[in-house]
Enzyme design. Sequence first.
Site, short mmCIF file in Angstrom:
data_model
loop_
_atom_site.label_atom_id
_atom_site.label_comp_id
_atom_site.label_asym_id
_atom_site.label_seq_id
_atom_site.Cartn_x
_atom_site.Cartn_y
_atom_site.Cartn_z
N SER A 18 -5.33 -0.33 3.45
CA SER A 18 -5.33 0.79 2.51
C SER A 18 -6.41 1.78 2.91
O SER A 18 -7.46 1.38 3.47
CB SER A 18 -5.59 0.28 1.09
OG SER A 18 -5.85 1.36 0.19
N TYR A 33 -10.08 -5.06 -4.83
CA TYR A 33 -9.06 -4.53 -3.92
C TYR A 33 -9.67 -4.01 -2.63
O TYR A 33 -9.24 -4.37 -1.53
CB TYR A 33 -8.28 -3.42 -4.62
CG TYR A 33 -7.12 -2.88 -3.80
CD1 TYR A 33 -5.94 -3.59 -3.70
CD2 TYR A 33 -7.23 -1.66 -3.15
CE1 TYR A 33 -4.88 -3.11 -2.94
CE2 TYR A 33 -6.18 -1.16 -2.39
CZ TYR A 33 -5.00 -1.89 -2.29
OH TYR A 33 -3.96 -1.41 -1.54
#
Length: 248
Positions: free
Chosen positions: A143, A157
């Site tokens: 990401s 995350y």
Amino acid sequence: MTSTKLQGKTALVTGGSRGIGAAIARRLAAEGADVAITYVNGAEKAEAVVAEIRAGGRRALAIKADNRDADAVERSVKEATKALGRLDILVNSAGIWRAEPLDSLSLADFDESIEVNLRAPFVASKAAAALMGEGGSIISISSNLADRITDPGLAAYSASKAGLVGLTKALARDLGPRGITANVVNPGSTDTDMNPADGPHAEHQRQKMATPRFGDVAEIAGLVAWLAGPESRFVTGSAFTIDGGANT
């Protein structure tokens, strides 16, 4: 779109029943690869992807495997290799999103993020590398939030995705002498059912981009297909951000 760049190759795409993973599975098949995918829930969606790939003339299968279960992940690699006869490409696409402020982020949620987003790709990559020959490719989907923390609540995350970047660079060093490449793709906001371009948080995300639109899953899949193909054999240990300039 049809191509023969991956003709004779086989691939395993984890989390390939929906979103970015499904787009990657379809694109690899369109480039000529036979493809296995894993899924946790939604067997019908997984079988629909498989049916679409088979309709295009490629072999395909769906394997139920939860990234939280290391044994299941390892078995899925072996099952895919046995069913397809070999393994040339692994795409670690399965992942989860956990966003909570630090004071309310539970240890269980943090651990689960690491298990699914980082430990499982390690398990799959190790199992796949043991079965791959020269010319193999391991591609992980991280990401853009691994590199730049744009909002609060991303401890679990972003830590898991940043770890995936580090893991990939280490894999490149370990596997380079065997002719196996390892790279990581860092998507930004991409239009999926988990983060739709017309969702309640979409405008907030678009305001951060140099190109103020959500990515299309096909754009992510195109980059992955290139990394899996013959034109990128000198590319390894690299992280590719594809986020409309959000990290510019």
